[in-house]
Design a protein around this motif. Structure first.
Motif, PDB file in Angstrom:
ATOM      1  N   GLY A 141       0.794  -1.217   0.000  1.00 19.40           N
ATOM      2  CA  GLY A 141       0.000   0.000   0.000  1.00 19.40           C
ATOM      3  C   GLY A 141       0.827   1.267   0.000  1.00 19.40           C
ATOM      4  O   GLY A 141       0.270   2.364  -0.041  1.00 19.40           O
ATOM      5  N   THR A 142       2.172   1.136   0.051  1.00 18.31           N
ATOM      6  CA  THR A 142       3.030   2.324   0.081  1.00 18.31           C
ATOM      7  C   THR A 142       3.624   2.665  -1.283  1.00 18.31           C
ATOM      8  O   THR A 142       4.366   3.632  -1.398  1.00 18.31           O
ATOM      9  CB  THR A 142       4.184   2.135   1.082  1.00 18.31           C
ATOM     10  OG1 THR A 142       4.991   1.020   0.684  1.00 18.31           O
ATOM     11  CG2 THR A 142       3.650   1.885   2.485  1.00 18.31           C
ATOM     12  N   VAL A 143       3.327   1.873  -2.315  1.00 17.16           N
ATOM     13  CA  VAL A 143       3.848   2.152  -3.648  1.00 17.16           C
ATOM     14  C   VAL A 143       3.266   3.471  -4.157  1.00 17.16           C
ATOM     15  O   VAL A 143       2.065   3.705  -4.064  1.00 17.16           O
ATOM     16  CB  VAL A 143       3.514   1.005  -4.623  1.00 17.16           C
ATOM     17  CG1 VAL A 143       3.932   1.366  -6.046  1.00 17.16           C
ATOM     18  CG2 VAL A 143       4.209  -0.279  -4.185  1.00 17.16           C
ATOM     19  N   ARG A 144       4.133   4.327  -4.690  1.00 16.67           N
ATOM     20  CA  ARG A 144       3.715   5.624  -5.188  1.00 16.67           C
ATOM     21  C   ARG A 144       4.383   5.915  -6.520  1.00 16.67           C
ATOM     22  O   ARG A 144       5.472   5.419  -6.796  1.00 16.67           O
ATOM     23  CB  ARG A 144       4.105   6.733  -4.197  1.00 16.67           C
ATOM     24  CG  ARG A 144       3.425   6.637  -2.843  1.00 16.67           C
ATOM     25  CD  ARG A 144       1.939   6.947  -2.929  1.00 16.67           C
ATOM     26  NE  ARG A 144       1.323   6.956  -1.605  1.00 16.67           N
ATOM     27  CZ  ARG A 144       0.833   5.887  -1.005  1.00 16.67           C
ATOM     28  NH1 ARG A 144       0.888   4.698  -1.618  1.00 16.67           N
ATOM     29  NH2 ARG A 144       0.289   5.967   0.183  1.00 16.67           N
ATOM     30  N   TYR A 145       3.727   6.738  -7.338  1.00 16.12           N
ATOM     31  CA  TYR A 145       4.384   7.240  -8.533  1.00 16.12           C
ATOM     32  C   TYR A 145       5.527   8.156  -8.098  1.00 16.12           C
ATOM     33  O   TYR A 145       5.452   8.782  -7.032  1.00 16.12           O
ATOM     34  CB  TYR A 145       3.402   8.014  -9.414  1.00 16.12           C
ATOM     35  CG  TYR A 145       2.364   7.155 -10.071  1.00 16.12           C
ATOM     36  CD1 TYR A 145       2.735   6.225 -11.026  1.00 16.12           C
ATOM     37  CD2 TYR A 145       1.020   7.258  -9.739  1.00 16.12           C
ATOM     38  CE1 TYR A 145       1.783   5.413 -11.633  1.00 16.12           C
ATOM     39  CE2 TYR A 145       0.059   6.459 -10.337  1.00 16.12           C
ATOM     40  CZ  TYR A 145       0.450   5.539 -11.286  1.00 16.12           C
ATOM     41  OH  TYR A 145      -0.487   4.732 -11.883  1.00 16.12           O
ATOM     42  N   PRO A 146       6.590   8.271  -8.893  1.00 14.65           N
ATOM     43  CA  PRO A 146       7.721   9.110  -8.497  1.00 14.65           C
ATOM     44  C   PRO A 146       7.323  10.525  -8.107  1.00 14.65           C
ATOM     45  O   PRO A 146       7.854  11.091  -7.163  1.00 14.65           O
ATOM     46  CB  PRO A 146       8.607   9.105  -9.750  1.00 14.65           C
ATOM     47  CG  PRO A 146       8.303   7.810 -10.412  1.00 14.65           C
ATOM     48  CD  PRO A 146       6.840   7.560 -10.158  1.00 14.65           C
ATOM     49  N   LYS A 147       6.359  11.113  -8.810  1.00  7.72           N
ATOM     50  CA  LYS A 147       5.944  12.477  -8.497  1.00  7.72           C
ATOM     51  C   LYS A 147       5.279  12.545  -7.136  1.00  7.72           C
ATOM     52  O   LYS A 147       5.495  13.473  -6.356  1.00  7.72           O
ATOM     53  CB  LYS A 147       4.976  12.995  -9.569  1.00  7.72           C
ATOM     54  CG  LYS A 147       4.602  14.451  -9.390  1.00  7.72           C
ATOM     55  CD  LYS A 147       3.734  14.937 -10.532  1.00  7.72           C
ATOM     56  CE  LYS A 147       3.379  16.401 -10.354  1.00  7.72           C
ATOM     57  NZ  LYS A 147       2.542  16.907 -11.473  1.00  7.72           N
ATOM     58  N   ALA A 148       4.480  11.533  -6.820  1.00  7.71           N
ATOM     59  CA  ALA A 148       3.787  11.514  -5.532  1.00  7.71           C
ATOM     60  C   ALA A 148       4.724  11.145  -4.398  1.00  7.71           C
ATOM     61  O   ALA A 148       4.508  11.507  -3.249  1.00  7.71           O
ATOM     62  CB  ALA A 148       2.619  10.539  -5.576  1.00  7.71           C
ATOM     63  N   ALA A 149       5.796  10.395  -4.720  1.00  7.52           N
ATOM     64  CA  ALA A 149       6.744   9.969  -3.686  1.00  7.52           C
ATOM     65  C   ALA A 149       7.616  11.112  -3.246  1.00  7.52           C
ATOM     66  O   ALA A 149       8.129  11.140  -2.171  1.00  7.52           O
ATOM     67  CB  ALA A 149       7.605   8.817  -4.203  1.00  7.52           C
TER      68      ALA A 149
END
Length: 517
Positions: free
Chosen positions: A509-517
């Protein structure tokens, strides 16, 4: 990329992660000072420049940071006003700007900056944050702090200014590699690490002005995630073939004379060049015996990553100038790949790379270098801890009936093995009687750090696998603690949620797009 769902497109987003501040000056506001502001500039023309005035060429980079006193301070004297600018950062930005303005400029007055008290203090701060073991003199950070950091730095500064500084021997240690072999690691003394960091603070901005965008390793405001994102985007634009390159014994094969000639293209200060030569030729101590080095830079030295990038900058330049049409070069320190559109271009790229490396007296490892075909997900390759593989977009296939493949990435098999081994080390059976919250408190930083690195990829499945493994290890500790007193059905209560309620970090559940990360 995916968290718990399939990737339905190929979003392109610039990653926000970085290693440190950039030397490039930020856009100036109306209230911001120009670099020429910071000392009192004479308002009237004079035949002889007053102290603090601008030179005829308009630059004062070589004198940066030497002026003291009220007249040399920038900003308001009001305690509630703007904070004074960091002198070390200001020096770095001025060096970077001067190097960027003139590609052929050679800097001749840098040694005194390395010996400056504020530069050494910043160097200590960074070296201390990196921690690390003691060198051949067995002096630790704690011992330095007990004796007095100011005195320690003053002694280093005095030795540098008086020309009495001599580099110490590097302690050789070995760390295990994923393939079962051992990697040599050089551990300089704390004193040498501080001196090397001071030199890095002064020299790095100059060479940063020259380094090309294809280089990502150990550079300010650049990261492994950015390198991986370039490959993902190029993979969506027709990059179907990859040269997965490996340089044979890179850090042990760097030619000292060639390296010093490359450094001398930008640095003419003989004392700085002599200092770098000392570190290169300091020798290593292994099993009580000192061996002199005639080539290579020790892995573990503070200055080694910068010298490594300077050496392979030749590869970056020659590829960009003469071979860029063949494919996209992405380099992270000595680890690099070339992504090409066709098989023929990939074969030609390998020949070009071999020719360039030969000029540096380097060679590709014949067993580890390979050409990979990504088309239709036929093959994949490992890079920077990730496995990269093209996968069919199920959403596009269902909606439009088109087979469209995107380059995805997730933790490599080696990365999964290493993190499992680390979790196992933190949860041995002998800790079954320890407070489980203490065990979780030690696990969480490891899980968070590992997850932060991989969460911008398609790591949902691997994150779930690791969550399960951690849960099983903790559950085993509880069962071991209960022993014969374990009642029927009691173990079924120790679910993932029960451990998460105790504070266990969850990766899924912690996977994010680079921009959101």
């Amino acid at each position: 990329m995916q968290g718990g769902v399939r990737n339905s497109g190929d979003p392109s987003a610039r990653p926000m992660s970085g290693q440190s501040e950039s030397y490039k000056p930020k856009a100036k506001s109306a209230a911001a000072q120009r670099e020429s502001e910071g000392t009192t500039v004479p308002k009237m023309a004079a035949t002889k420049n007053a102290v603090g005035g601008k030179g005829p060429c308009g630059g004062r980079v070589d004198e940066a940071g030497k002026r003291e006193g009220m007249a040399a301070k920038s900003g308001s004297n009001n305690p509630g006003g703007r904070k004074p600018r960091d002198k070390v950062r200001q020096l770095q930005r001025r060096l970077w700007a001067a190097a960027k303005r003139s590609e052929g400029r050679r800097f001749h007055a840098l040694y005194d900056h390395i010996a400056r008290g504020d530069v050494l203090a910043e160097a200590w701060k960074r070296v201390r944050a990196n921690k690390g073991a003691a060198g051949v003199d067995k002096q630790t950070f704690v011992e330095v702090e007990q004796r007095g950091v100011d005195q320690f730095l003053e002694e280093i500064g005095t030795e540098l200014k008086e020309g009495r500084y001599r580099a110490g021997v590097v302690l050789r240690r070995y760390i295990p590699k994923a393939d079962g072999r051992k990697r040599p690691l050089g551990i300089p003394t704390v004193r040498d690490r501080v001196a090397q960091m001071a030199a890095k603070l002064v020299l790095e901005p100059i060479f940063e002005a020259d380094f090309l965008p294809c280089s990502y390793g150990f550079r300010p405001k650049r990261s492994a995630t950015m390198a991986l994102e370039v490959l993902r985007k190029q993979g969506a634009k027709g990059g179907h073939h990859v040269l997965d390159a490996d340089i044979r014994d890179y850090f042990g094969s760097i030619d000292h004379d060639k390296l010093m000639k490359l450094v001398a293209r930008r640095i003419s200060d003989r004392r700085v060049l002599k200092l770098l030569r000392q570190w290169l030729e300091a020798g290593v101590m292994e099993d009580g015996t000192v061996h002199r080095t005639v080539a290579g830079t020790p892995q573990g030295g503070v200055i080694s990553p910068l010298l490594s990038n300077i050496y392979l900058h030749v590869l970056d330049v020659m590829w960009t100038r003469h071979s860029a049409p063949l494919g996209t070069l992405v380099r992270y320190a000595d680890d690099f790949v070339v992504m090409c559109r066709t098989k023929a271009a990939c074969e030609q790229a390998e020949a070009r790379i071999k020719a360039i490396l030969a000029r540096l007296r380097l060679e590709l490892h014949p067993d580890k270098t390979r050409r990979v075909e990504l088309y239709d997900g036929k093959e994949g390759f490992d890079f920077l801890g990730c496995h990269l593989h093209k996968r069919l977009s199920g959403a596009i296939w269902e909606k439009e009936g088109r087979k469209l493949y995107f380059l995805q990435r997730w933790p490599s098999q080696r990365a999964m093995q290493r993190i499992r081994q680390r979790v196992k080390e933190l949860t041995p059976n002998r800790r079954c009687h320890a407070d489980l919250r203490d065990v979780i408190a030690e696990l969480n930083p490891v899980l968070r750090g590992w997850g932060e690195y991989f969460r911008t990829g398609n790591a949902g499945k691997r994150f779930n696998q690791l969550d399960t493994y951690v849960w099983q290890r903790l559950r085993t500790l509880r069962i071991k603690r209960k022993g014969r007193n374990l009642r029927h059905g009691e173990a079924s209560k120790w679910t993932r949620e029960s451990f998460e309620n105790l504070g266990l970090h969850r990766l899924l559940g912690t996977v994010r797009y680079p921009k959101a990360a």
